[in-house]
Design an enzyme around this catalytic site. Structure first.
Site, PDB file in Angstrom:
ATOM      1  N   GLY A 185       1.896   3.108   2.229  1.00 44.34           N
ATOM      2  CA  GLY A 185       2.911   3.137   3.287  1.00 44.34           C
ATOM      3  C   GLY A 185       4.210   2.494   2.794  1.00 44.34           C
ATOM      4  N   HIS A 186       4.093   1.316   2.181  1.00 48.96           N
ATOM      5  CA  HIS A 186       5.291   0.654   1.643  1.00 48.96           C
ATOM      6  C   HIS A 186       5.930   1.500   0.539  1.00 48.96           C
ATOM      7  CE1 HIS A 186       2.865  -3.011   2.878  1.00 48.96           C
ATOM      8  NE2 HIS A 186       4.007  -3.248   3.472  1.00 48.96           N
ATOM      9  N   HIS A 241       0.870  -1.181   0.000  1.00 48.97           N
ATOM     10  CA  HIS A 241       0.000   0.000   0.000  1.00 48.97           C
ATOM     11  C   HIS A 241       0.900   1.222   0.000  1.00 48.97           C
ATOM     12  CE1 HIS A 241       1.130   0.120   4.196  1.00 48.97           C
ATOM     13  NE2 HIS A 241       0.636  -1.094   4.375  1.00 48.97           N
ATOM     14  N   MET A 245      -2.094   3.180   7.505  1.00 47.53           N
ATOM     15  CA  MET A 245      -2.172   2.207   6.397  1.00 47.53           C
ATOM     16  C   MET A 245      -1.540   0.886   6.827  1.00 47.53           C
ATOM     17  SD  MET A 245      -1.688   4.152   2.844  1.00 47.53           S
ATOM     18  CE  MET A 245      -2.702   5.577   2.480  1.00 47.53           C
ATOM     19  N   SER A 246      -2.215  -0.194   6.484  1.00 52.90           N
ATOM     20  CA  SER A 246      -1.738  -1.528   6.862  1.00 52.90           C
ATOM     21  C   SER A 246      -2.338  -2.534   5.891  1.00 52.90           C
ATOM     22  CB  SER A 246      -2.227  -1.847   8.287  1.00 52.90           C
ATOM     23  OG  SER A 246      -2.100  -3.234   8.533  1.00 52.90           O
ATOM     24  N   SER A 247      -1.576  -3.569   5.572  1.00 54.31           N
ATOM     25  CA  SER A 247      -2.114  -4.622   4.697  1.00 54.31           C
ATOM     26  C   SER A 247      -3.333  -5.257   5.345  1.00 54.31           C
ATOM     27  CB  SER A 247      -1.051  -5.694   4.446  1.00 54.31           C
ATOM     28  OG  SER A 247       0.125  -5.088   3.973  1.00 54.31           O
ATOM     29  N   GLY A 272       8.747   1.216   8.505  1.00 52.44           N
ATOM     30  CA  GLY A 272       7.731   2.193   8.885  1.00 52.44           C
ATOM     31  C   GLY A 272       7.616   2.341  10.398  1.00 52.44           C
ATOM     32  N   GLN A 290       8.866  -2.973  16.168  1.00 52.23           N
ATOM     33  CA  GLN A 290       9.694  -3.695  15.199  1.00 52.23           C
ATOM     34  C   GLN A 290      10.906  -2.850  14.803  1.00 52.23           C
ATOM     35  OE1 GLN A 290       8.259  -6.096  11.648  1.00 52.23           O
ATOM     36  NE2 GLN A 290       8.580  -4.156  10.629  1.00 52.23           N
ATOM     37  N   GLN A 319       7.340 -15.544  11.370  1.00 52.30           N
ATOM     38  CA  GLN A 319       6.719 -14.528  12.220  1.00 52.30           C
ATOM     39  C   GLN A 319       5.207 -14.729  12.380  1.00 52.30           C
ATOM     40  OE1 GLN A 319       8.396 -11.396   9.510  1.00 52.30           O
ATOM     41  NE2 GLN A 319       6.506 -10.316   9.955  1.00 52.30           N
TER      42      GLN A 319
HETATM   43  O1  PAF Z   1       7.001  -5.207   8.498  1.00 58.27           O
HETATM   44  C1  PAF Z   1       6.997  -6.191   7.725  1.00 58.27           C
HETATM   45  O2  PAF Z   1       6.400  -6.182   6.659  1.00 58.27           O
HETATM   46  C2  PAF Z   1       7.766  -7.449   8.114  1.00 58.27           C
HETATM   47  O3  PAF Z   1       7.719  -7.666   9.491  1.00 58.27           O
HETATM   48  C3  PAF Z   1       9.228  -7.440   7.605  1.00 58.27           C
HETATM   49  C4  PAF Z   1      10.034  -6.318   8.244  1.00 58.27           C
HETATM   50  C5  PAF Z   1       9.250  -7.292   6.091  1.00 58.27           C
HETATM   51  C6  PAF Z   1       9.904  -8.757   7.974  1.00 58.27           C
HETATM   52  O4  PAF Z   1       9.244  -9.851   7.426  1.00 58.27           O
END
Ligand code: PAF
Length: 282
Positions: free
Chosen positions: A39-40, A37, A187-189, A150, A156, A64
């Site tokens: 944000g990325h 999105h 914004m978030s997936s 982000g 994180q 994860q």
């Molecule tokens: O924030 C993310 O999308 C994930 O945690 C990352 C940093 C790509 C690691 O898989």
């Protein structure tokens, strides 16, 4: 416009980064799990401004996700992601498969203690180990000058800053401010999982957080302010609150009254969708 090149093997990534470095090009890395999105894309745009070459990574990291979290349902559309990255001028996409990242008998993990035990780490104990391991691998595979993450995932970001410092990885970690929808929702997936009615409820999160930040800035004791904010979130339609905490943004430990550098952190569910957000206080 350049055409985005996609590589899937670490050896091919290394060959391309060696060429970039031989041409004295600085390299910016934008790690993602796809479902991109704005944000990325803002991370990628920031990387473009700071570096000669930009590499994005697309890898839905199984380490994860816990067994109860639905890895299989995570949204995937590599073609759309690649097209979006190409539009913002990313040079190379590294999109390995699981066997490339975690070959048979993969036995190593990266654990960052302390910072990973609070907030999201307290309720998702598997999460930061998976993130720390995959980010360490991606940084060592690409050896970028800078890597972009982000601030929406602020914990994180701090965990990655710590591991890079502790392991002497020669990459500068760049935190990029959260990009928000018109009503303030970060914004978030995961926003894609919300129904239209849930999406309307979600807009209450940034609004309540901002109002709570204003109260905390007056120096009021955090406990009653946070209790009132939690009650407002429930009344707005949030089903469950994982946490709503005022913390020192370096240690990520709760603090009773705002003092620099304080940040407000929240994670709450609407139905099965977990939303997180954070705002600087002082
Ligand atoms: O924030 C993310 O999308 C994930 O945690 C990352 C940093 C790509 C690691 O898989």
């Amino acid at each position: 416009m350049s055409v985005l090149e996609i590589v899937r093997k670490v050896a091919d990534l290394r060959a391309r980064t060696a060429q970039f470095r031989a041409a004295h090009a600085t390299i910016g890395l934008v790690p993602t799990m796809g479902a991109l999105h704005d944000g990325h894309l803002t991370l990628a745009r920031s990387a473009k401004l700071d570096n000669v070459r930009v590499i994005a990574t697309l890898f839905v990291n199984p380490k994860q996700f816990s067994p109860t979290e639905d890895l299989a349902a995570y949204p995937r559309d590599e073609a759309a992601d690649a097209a979006a990255l190409e539009r913002v001028g990313v040079d190379l996409l590294f999109a390995p498969d699981v066997a490339e990242m975690y070959p048979e008998n993969f036995s190593t993990s990266v654990a960052v203690s302390g910072l990973t035990q609070t907030l999201c780490g307290a309720v998702r104990p598997h999460f930061f180990g998976g993130v720390a391991t995959v980010v360490t691998k991606l940084l060592l595979q690409a050896l970028p000058d800078r890597a972009y993450f982000g601030e929406k995932d602020f914990q994180q970001l701090q965990v990655i800053r710590r591991l890079v410092r502790d392991l002497n990885i020669p990459t500068a970690i760049v935190g990029v401010p959260t990009i928000r929808e018109a009503d303030g929702l970060a914004m978030s997936s995961r926003n894609a999982y919300l129904s239209p009615a849930q999406r309307r409820i979600a807009g209450a999160l940034p609004q309540i957080l901002q109002e709570t930040v204003a109260e905390l800035r007056t120096g009021a004791p955090a406990a009653p302010v946070l209790a009132a904010a939690k009650s407002r979130l429930h009344k707005s339609g949030f089903d469950r609150i994982d946490y709503l905490e005022l913390c020192d943004e370096q240690s990520l430990q709760p603090i009773p009254v705002a003092r620099p550098p304080a940040r407000l952190f929240a994670a709450a569910f609407i139905g099965k969708t977990r939303l997180i957000d954070n705002w600087p206080v002082i």
